[in-house]
Design a protein around this motif. Structure first.
Motif, PDB file in Angstrom:
ATOM      1  N   ASP A 121      42.131  35.863  42.477  1.00  0.00           N
ATOM      2  CA  ASP A 121      41.814  36.283  43.846  1.00  0.00           C
ATOM      3  C   ASP A 121      40.340  35.987  44.118  1.00  0.00           C
ATOM      4  OD1 ASP A 121      42.220  37.274  46.328  1.00  0.00           O
ATOM      5  OD2 ASP A 121      42.647  39.335  45.735  1.00  0.00           O
ATOM      6  N   HIS A 122      40.053  35.368  45.250  1.00  0.00           N
ATOM      7  CA  HIS A 122      38.698  34.914  45.554  1.00  0.00           C
ATOM      8  C   HIS A 122      38.045  35.680  46.698  1.00  0.00           C
ATOM      9  CE1 HIS A 122      38.829  31.143  43.084  1.00  0.00           C
ATOM     10  NE2 HIS A 122      40.133  31.291  43.277  1.00  0.00           N
ATOM     11  N   SER A 123      38.783  36.525  47.411  1.00  0.00           N
ATOM     12  CA  SER A 123      38.240  37.149  48.621  1.00  0.00           C
ATOM     13  C   SER A 123      38.540  38.638  48.654  1.00  0.00           C
ATOM     14  CB  SER A 123      38.823  36.480  49.875  1.00  0.00           C
ATOM     15  OG  SER A 123      38.476  35.123  49.937  1.00  0.00           O
ATOM     16  N   LEU A 124      37.792  39.317  49.498  1.00  0.00           N
ATOM     17  CA  LEU A 124      38.014  40.738  49.749  1.00  0.00           C
ATOM     18  C   LEU A 124      38.741  40.898  51.079  1.00  0.00           C
ATOM     19  CD1 LEU A 124      34.444  42.096  48.881  1.00  0.00           C
ATOM     20  CD2 LEU A 124      36.402  41.891  47.352  1.00  0.00           C
ATOM     21  N   TYR A 125      39.676  41.840  51.141  1.00  0.00           N
ATOM     22  CA  TYR A 125      40.399  42.105  52.377  1.00  0.00           C
ATOM     23  C   TYR A 125      40.448  43.611  52.608  1.00  0.00           C
ATOM     24  CZ  TYR A 125      41.944  37.268  52.435  1.00  0.00           C
ATOM     25  OH  TYR A 125      41.965  35.908  52.472  1.00  0.00           O
ATOM     26  N   GLY A 126      40.636  43.982  53.875  1.00  0.00           N
ATOM     27  CA  GLY A 126      40.694  45.384  54.252  1.00  0.00           C
ATOM     28  C   GLY A 126      42.085  45.958  54.078  1.00  0.00           C
ATOM     29  N   ARG A 171      51.493  39.336  35.181  1.00  0.00           N
ATOM     30  CA  ARG A 171      50.941  40.184  34.128  1.00  0.00           C
ATOM     31  C   ARG A 171      49.520  39.799  33.732  1.00  0.00           C
ATOM     32  NH1 ARG A 171      56.106  40.054  30.121  1.00  0.00           N
ATOM     33  NH2 ARG A 171      56.210  37.899  30.885  1.00  0.00           N
ATOM     34  N   HIS A 172      48.967  38.781  34.410  1.00  0.00           N
ATOM     35  CA  HIS A 172      47.604  38.356  34.117  1.00  0.00           C
ATOM     36  C   HIS A 172      46.947  37.872  35.410  1.00  0.00           C
ATOM     37  CE1 HIS A 172      49.882  37.865  30.373  1.00  0.00           C
ATOM     38  NE2 HIS A 172      48.782  38.286  29.784  1.00  0.00           N
ATOM     39  N   ALA A 173      45.937  38.580  35.854  1.00  0.00           N
ATOM     40  CA  ALA A 173      45.218  38.216  37.079  1.00  0.00           C
ATOM     41  C   ALA A 173      43.731  38.119  36.768  1.00  0.00           C
ATOM     42  CB  ALA A 173      45.466  39.240  38.181  1.00  0.00           C
ATOM     43  N   ILE A 174      43.041  37.333  37.576  1.00  0.00           N
ATOM     44  CA  ILE A 174      41.598  37.143  37.422  1.00  0.00           C
ATOM     45  C   ILE A 174      40.934  37.440  38.762  1.00  0.00           C
ATOM     46  CG2 ILE A 174      39.754  35.474  36.967  1.00  0.00           C
ATOM     47  CD1 ILE A 174      41.725  33.934  35.210  1.00  0.00           C
ATOM     48  N   CYS A 175      39.843  38.176  38.733  1.00  0.00           N
ATOM     49  CA  CYS A 175      39.006  38.386  39.918  1.00  0.00           C
ATOM     50  C   CYS A 175      37.607  37.884  39.608  1.00  0.00           C
ATOM     51  CB  CYS A 175      38.978  39.860  40.318  1.00  0.00           C
ATOM     52  SG  CYS A 175      40.529  40.444  41.040  1.00  0.00           S
ATOM     53  N   VAL A 176      36.894  37.453  40.639  1.00  0.00           N
ATOM     54  CA  VAL A 176      35.603  36.805  40.424  1.00  0.00           C
ATOM     55  C   VAL A 176      34.438  37.793  40.422  1.00  0.00           C
ATOM     56  CG1 VAL A 176      36.362  34.570  41.277  1.00  0.00           C
ATOM     57  CG2 VAL A 176      35.474  36.257  42.886  1.00  0.00           C
ATOM     58  N   GLN A 203      43.956  32.232  45.352  1.00  0.00           N
ATOM     59  CA  GLN A 203      43.682  32.755  46.691  1.00  0.00           C
ATOM     60  C   GLN A 203      44.884  33.481  47.303  1.00  0.00           C
ATOM     61  OE1 GLN A 203      41.496  34.004  48.151  1.00  0.00           O
ATOM     62  NE2 GLN A 203      40.546  32.840  49.786  1.00  0.00           N
ATOM     63  N   ALA A 204      44.658  34.751  47.631  1.00  0.00           N
ATOM     64  CA  ALA A 204      45.719  35.589  48.198  1.00  0.00           C
ATOM     65  C   ALA A 204      46.194  35.083  49.552  1.00  0.00           C
ATOM     66  CB  ALA A 204      45.219  37.031  48.329  1.00  0.00           C
ATOM     67  N   HIS A 206      33.581  42.440  39.906  1.00  0.00           N
ATOM     68  CA  HIS A 206      34.146  43.779  39.705  1.00  0.00           C
ATOM     69  C   HIS A 206      34.534  44.409  41.045  1.00  0.00           C
ATOM     70  CE1 HIS A 206      33.460  44.117  35.371  1.00  0.00           C
ATOM     71  NE2 HIS A 206      32.324  43.464  35.573  1.00  0.00           N
ATOM     72  N   THR A 207      33.774  44.101  42.094  1.00  0.00           N
ATOM     73  CA  THR A 207      34.147  44.574  43.432  1.00  0.00           C
ATOM     74  C   THR A 207      35.480  43.975  43.849  1.00  0.00           C
ATOM     75  OG1 THR A 207      31.820  44.778  44.060  1.00  0.00           O
ATOM     76  CG2 THR A 207      33.431  44.683  45.842  1.00  0.00           C
ATOM     77  N   SER A 208      35.664  42.703  43.556  1.00  0.00           N
ATOM     78  CA  SER A 208      36.926  42.037  43.868  1.00  0.00           C
ATOM     79  C   SER A 208      38.082  42.641  43.073  1.00  0.00           C
ATOM     80  CB  SER A 208      36.811  40.540  43.567  1.00  0.00           C
ATOM     81  OG  SER A 208      38.049  39.888  43.753  1.00  0.00           O
ATOM     82  N   LYS A 209      37.837  42.978  41.810  1.00  0.00           N
ATOM     83  CA  LYS A 209      38.884  43.593  40.994  1.00  0.00           C
ATOM     84  C   LYS A 209      39.334  44.920  41.598  1.00  0.00           C
ATOM     85  CE  LYS A 209      39.873  45.538  36.422  1.00  0.00           C
ATOM     86  NZ  LYS A 209      39.434  45.674  35.008  1.00  0.00           N
ATOM     87  N   GLU A 210      38.372  45.757  41.969  1.00  0.00           N
ATOM     88  CA  GLU A 210      38.719  47.045  42.579  1.00  0.00           C
ATOM     89  C   GLU A 210      39.515  46.855  43.860  1.00  0.00           C
ATOM     90  OE1 GLU A 210      36.475  51.099  44.220  1.00  0.00           O
ATOM     91  OE2 GLU A 210      35.310  49.380  43.534  1.00  0.00           O
ATOM     92  N   ASN A 211      39.102  45.885  44.669  1.00  0.00           N
ATOM     93  CA  ASN A 211      39.786  45.607  45.929  1.00  0.00           C
ATOM     94  C   ASN A 211      41.211  45.119  45.689  1.00  0.00           C
ATOM     95  OD1 ASN A 211      40.272  43.259  48.234  1.00  0.00           O
ATOM     96  ND2 ASN A 211      39.296  45.088  49.064  1.00  0.00           N
ATOM     97  N   THR A 212      41.386  44.211  44.737  1.00  0.00           N
ATOM     98  CA  THR A 212      42.705  43.656  44.444  1.00  0.00           C
ATOM     99  C   THR A 212      43.641  44.716  43.879  1.00  0.00           C
ATOM    100  OG1 THR A 212      41.775  41.452  44.045  1.00  0.00           O
ATOM    101  CG2 THR A 212      43.949  41.905  43.103  1.00  0.00           C
ATOM    102  N   VAL A 213      43.142  45.561  42.985  1.00  0.00           N
ATOM    103  CA  VAL A 213      43.961  46.625  42.394  1.00  0.00           C
ATOM    104  C   VAL A 213      44.450  47.587  43.469  1.00  0.00           C
ATOM    105  CG1 VAL A 213      43.887  48.652  40.889  1.00  0.00           C
ATOM    106  CG2 VAL A 213      42.968  46.474  40.087  1.00  0.00           C
TER     107      VAL A 213
END
Length: 430
Positions: free
Chosen positions: A129-134, A155-160, A105-106, A162-169
């Motif tokens: 990362d479990h949540s989306l942020y603006g 060097r290794h992250a997990i998102c729950v 959790q961020a 694909h929307t979360s992955k895009e947001n985190t990146v």
């Protein structure tokens, strides 16, 4: 023991969010840990204390919890201490012979500090990362900069999702190829549908959530009266507690909906299933959810879901999505009411059993751990180069923090050499 390749990992899960607090992150850490234990890995959890719950505790399956005596100060988060956490975490890591630190959790202060200290100690870390942020409001700007700092050396992250992955990146600047997508899951054995006989006379919409802003509690205040006005045969059950509960109770009084809106207050996780089976539609109004576990639990109980688009994790025939605007949410609930006669709760439960499994999540997480374990170790110069690239001013500040953290670690190694620290025997030895 371990995965199919014979690797056994000693994992430290770190987050400010864990039991007895209730939520999706807490359920994720607990369920993943239990499955990893079953697969032969050692798993330890570190979180802050909750009231009188401090020190070392054990949960089902021998899951060991370190409730560090740091008190939360805001939304279950501890006050940032930077280097003061290092002695405690170093002691846990050395005593438990930890090989991988997994932060969750961020928004968790303890998670960010654990990532920094673990990398300083030379360990590989994994972040979920479990949540989306603006990107525009003050809180998001602050959170995104903290995330950029933490993930600069991850060097290794997990998102729950694909929307979360895009947001985190986008928020952190981490390279997309370093981010794995592993969805949440649900224990369907705990969430069984109730048989329905005959036609539905009164439709019940269920909400189970923390009643806070980011969970969309203010959105519920606008949506519920309008739905009750348009659909006289619809009632609501609201389970959960939080600072926004007062607003919901005021709404109920203002519109005289005491007979149609039932407020349950805080609901223990063991009782969530008994609440869900009373309903026909599950309403998720979250503004930041990347992958809402409550949606999976509701679907497993045979409920059709209406959700804001940030939380859509089901096939289209099992969920109605809407933008987080009152008018759109009301319209989506109307669509769900029309779809209800076609819903077979038992068939929906069976589909969920086939689609989502915590053991499958654990197996996929093992793959990430194996990647992390096989990654060559970084020296201090490489780490500083990564932090320095974070910006003309932020990069220099990040480098200073890392250098100071390294100096504190050297001091601790001198004061208390790890060779003199006792290690904890495994349960198999006891």
């Amino acid at each position: 023991m371990g995965d199919e390749h014979g690797r056994r990992h000693n994992v430290l899960m770190v987050s400010d969010f864990f039991y007895p607090n209730f939520g999706g992150v807490e359920s994720h850490i607990y369920s993943l840990s239990q499955c990893l234990l079953q697969r032969g890995h050692k798993v330890v959890v570190a979180t802050h204390c909750y009231g009188k719950r401090s020190g070392v505790r054990y949960l089902t399956g021998g899951l060991k919890i370190y409730y560090i005596p740091w008190l939360p100060f805001l939304m279950q988060n501890t006050l940032p201490t930077f280097f003061l956490t290092l002695p405690v975490l170093r002691s846990i890591i050395v005593r438990e012979a930890i090989t991988i630190v997994h932060g969750h959790q961020a928004f968790s202060t303890l998670c960010h500090e654990a990532i920094l200290h673990a990398r300083t100690m030379g360990l590989e870390v994994v972040f979920t990362d479990h949540s989306l942020y603006g990107f525009a409001d003050l809180g998001s700007i602050h959170m995104n900069k903290a995330l950029q700092f933490s993930l600069a050396d991850v060097r290794h992250a997990i998102c729950v999702s694909h929307t979360s992955k895009e947001n985190t990146v986008l928020r952190s600047g981490i390279a997309p190829e370093k981010v794995f997508v592993i969805p949440n899951a649900v224990d369907t054995a705990m969430f069984q549908p109730r048989p329905r006989a005959g036609s539905i006379k009164r439709i019940v919409v269920v909400v189970v959530s923390r009643l806070v802003y980011r969970k969309g509690a203010d959105l519920l205040v606008e949506v519920i009266p309008e739905v009750c006005k348009l659909f006289p045969n619809v009632d609501f059950i609201i389970g959960g507690d939080g600072p926004k509960r007062v607003r919901l109770e005021e709404m109920r009084e203002k519109h005289s909906l005491q007979e149609r809106v039932e407020m349950l207050g805080s609901v223990p996780h063991a009782m969530v299933s008994s609440v869900l089976v009373r309903g026909h539609i599950f309403l998720n109004s979250s503004l930041t959810e990347a992958f809402c576990i409550a949606i999976l639990e509701a679907a497993s109980c045979g409920l059709l879901t209406v959700s804001t688009r940030v939380g859509g994790v089901l096939p289209p025939d099992m969920i109605v999505l809407a933008t987080p605007v009152p008018g759109e949410m009301v319209k989506a609930i109307g669509q769900a009411i029309e779809l209800l006669p076609r819903i077979d709760p038992q068939e929906m439960h069976n589909r969920m059993t086939r689609m989502y499994s915590w053991m499958d999540v654990a197996k996929r997480t093992e793959v990430v751990y194996n990647h992390a374990a096989a990654t060559p170790r970084s020296n201090l110069r490489d780490r500083l180069a990564r932090y320095f690239s974070c910006g003309p001013w932020a990069g220099k500040l990040f480098c200073l923090v890392v250098i100071l953290d390294y100096i504190v670690l050297l001091f601790l190694e001198w004061c208390q050499p790890r060779e003199e620290m006792d290690t904890v025997p495994s349960l198999s030895v006891l």
